[in-house]
Write an enzyme that holds these catalytic residues in place. Structure first.
Site, PDB file in Angstrom:
ATOM      1  N   GLU A 271      21.511  24.880  10.229  1.00  0.00           N
ATOM      2  CA  GLU A 271      21.524  25.562   8.941  1.00  0.00           C
ATOM      3  C   GLU A 271      22.633  26.598   9.036  1.00  0.00           C
ATOM      4  O   GLU A 271      22.576  27.511   9.853  1.00  0.00           O
ATOM      5  CB  GLU A 271      20.164  26.201   8.673  1.00  0.00           C
ATOM      6  CG  GLU A 271      19.926  26.427   7.202  1.00  0.00           C
ATOM      7  CD  GLU A 271      20.184  27.848   6.806  1.00  0.00           C
ATOM      8  OE1 GLU A 271      21.253  28.085   6.196  1.00  0.00           O
ATOM      9  OE2 GLU A 271      19.350  28.702   7.100  1.00  0.00           O
ATOM     10  N   CYS A 305      22.051  33.687   4.036  1.00  0.00           N
ATOM     11  CA  CYS A 305      22.851  32.515   3.678  1.00  0.00           C
ATOM     12  C   CYS A 305      22.538  32.052   2.269  1.00  0.00           C
ATOM     13  O   CYS A 305      23.333  31.364   1.647  1.00  0.00           O
ATOM     14  CB  CYS A 305      22.625  31.399   4.685  1.00  0.00           C
ATOM     15  SG  CYS A 305      20.901  31.034   4.888  1.00  0.00           S
TER      16      CYS A 305
END
Ligand code: ADP
Length: 495
Positions: A271, A305
């Site tokens: 990720e 993020c």
């Protein structure tokens, strides 16, 4: 690189810093049942980002420490995979309860090492716990299947088996939830884990590991090593004992780990970076769009993020959106996470300087700073709005990872979607608007792993989190999150 914007002399309420609850600050690594405080290979100081004070230290694990942790995990895996799913589920449920009982202490610890406001830290602990609860339940739902036999007499079955020893590498921006999002499904699946938390925030991970042991998760099923990331990463990615690597962090490191994992063909979940667009369509309501923008941008001070990075606002709403957003951003209080402020420090002085440089670059290239942007004290960045950012600017191309919002007007939504889909990131997009069909059509067309329609908050343990393209590989949370720790095995039995 220092930003040219002023750095105020400022010392925010120092008496409130570094409040670490007794018993939760563990200055050791966990290998099997043993807490190892061996500083023979050096140590890492952990600091409070609000003032730079050291709150504790953790060992720098040597290569042989990491190898020992891996061997310990391999032995534990041999036992844990045979433990009935219901027993694994019960241990995870107990871990969930213990995390909830210690919520306040874990939140204080998180704020002390990471800096985010205490209320956000408490919300993160709840989020972290939600993965443990979800996977305590999923542990009992790892279904295989049977298939009709082509020859009419064979028996064909497909089963799911735990992949093996897992190496988990987690970031500092969400130091508790990123741990449970990986560790809980791995343990639920029957795997054993060697976890390497980020250098800046090891204490949250170590405290969670202590609670996991207390919950009855077998010693050796979760091991924690701290220290030099590249050195530990090299041992983890070269070891034939590791069958799965799960990483959350920056895109360059994700790429390197993916390449390194090729050697043993360990399974990989990544990720990585987002650079999320926040799109305001012409039929959006400005106040609602701004309220949602505040949520999408400023959680963890924008150090996420999934934080909205660039705000694409239809030109018919651009001026009122810019005015109201700037008004709201000016109201944000910046201060130590323990002081009740809305926005805490960024992770360190280097990060603050990088954010300043992004603003400088934009302003030098023709953008306008509408508010904030200067630094206070050491690692505090006053929340900023920058209007008229353009594709060549760093603020447009790079993830800010800080409390800075860049605005960009658009007229043609098709052209905007086409441009966004050409970018290398594809984690999440937010869209604000009134007409449901238009919103849904946009969600369908954007090449991203997640879409928030009229919401700035999409994460949930029961839903798959992750990105397309260079934003990642695989998904965490939901059914996909446990699949990531399972192998598929097909058995044909002739009769
Ligand atoms: P950030 O830039 O946000 O700190 P990183 O990708 O550097 O993101 O960090 C995310 C995690 O990856 C942290 O646990 C960090 O220690 C780890 N990490 C950084 N570099 C490496 C590396 N070369 N090998 C393995 N892990 C690494």
């Amino acid at each position: 690189m220092e930003g040219s914007l002023a750095v105020d002399e400022w010392n925010p309420a120092p008496q409130l810093h570094g409040k670490v609850p007794a018993g939760f600050l563990i200055e050791a690594n966990l290998i099997g049942p043993d807490w190892i405080a061996d500083y023979g290979s050096g140590h890492l100081d952990v600091t409070d980002p609000a003032n730079g004070n050291t709150i504790g230290k953790v060992p720098s694990a040597s290569a042989s420490d990491v190898e020992r942790a891996l061997r310990t995990a391999a032995l534990a895996f041999g036992r844990w995979k045979k433990v009935p799913a219901r027993t694994r589920s019960a241990a995870l449920r107990r871990w969930y309860e213990l995390i909830n009982e210690a919520k306040q202490e874990l939140a204080q610890l998180l704020t002390a090492e990471q800096g985010k406001p205490l209320a956000e830290a408490a919300a993160e602990i709840e989020y972290a716990a939600s993965f443990v609860r979800w996977y305590s339940e999923e542990a009992e739902r790892v279904y295989g299947r049977t298939a009709p036999s082509p020859d009419g007499v064979s028996r064909l079955t497909v089963t799911k088996v735990p992949v093996g020893v897992v190496a988990a590498i987690t970031p500092w921006n969400a130091p508790s939830s990123m741990v449970t999002r990986k560790v809980a499904p791995a343990i639920a699946a029957g795997c054993a884990v060697v976890l390497k938390p980020a250098e800046a925030t090891p204490f949250s991970a170590l405290a969670l590991a202590k609670l996991a042991l207390a919950a009855g998760i077998d010693a050796g099923v979760l091991n924690v090593v701290t220290g030099d990331p590249a050195a530990i990463g090299a041992v983890l990615t070269r070891s034939p004992l590791v069958r799965k690597l799960s990483f959350t962090g920056s895109t360059p490191v994700a790429r390197n780990l993916l390449a390194a994992a090729a050697g043993t063909m360990m399974r990989v979940s990544l990720e990585a970076g987002g650079n999320a667009p926040f799109i305001v369509l012409p039929d959006a309501e400005v106040d609602a769009a701004v309220a949602t923008a505040m949520v999408a941008k400023f959680r963890a001070g924008g150090q996420s993020c999934v934080a909205a990075n660039r705000f694409f606002v239809h030109s018919s709403l651009y001026e009122p959106f810019a005015a109201e957003f700037t008004r709201r951003v000016r109201l944000l209080q910046v201060g130590a996470g323990s002081s009740g402020a809305d926005v805490g420090p960024v992770i360190d002085v280097r990060a603050a300087a990088r954010i300043g440089a992004l603003i400088d670059d934009a302003v030098l290239s023709g953008a306008t700073l509408l508010c904030g942007g200067h630094r206070k004290g050491t690692a505090f960045v006053v929340p900023a709005v920058v209007r008229d950012i353009q594709p060549g600017m760093r603020l447009f191309k790079e993830e800010v990872f800080g409390p800075v919002a860049g605005l960009c007007p658009f007229d043609d939504v098709d052209a905007l979607v086409a441009a966004l889909n050409e970018e290398e990131t594809g984690l999440i997009a937010y869209v604000m608007g009134y007409d449901g069909r238009t919103l849904q059509a946009l969600a369908d067309r954007l090449d991203v792993g997640m879409v928030g329609l009229n919401t700035g908050l999409v994460s949930d343990a029961s839903m798959p989190f992750g990105g397309m393209k260079c934003s990642g590989l695989g998904r965490e949370g939901s059914r996909e999150g446990i699949e990531a720790y399972l192998e598929t095995k097909y058995v044909k039995a002739a009769r």
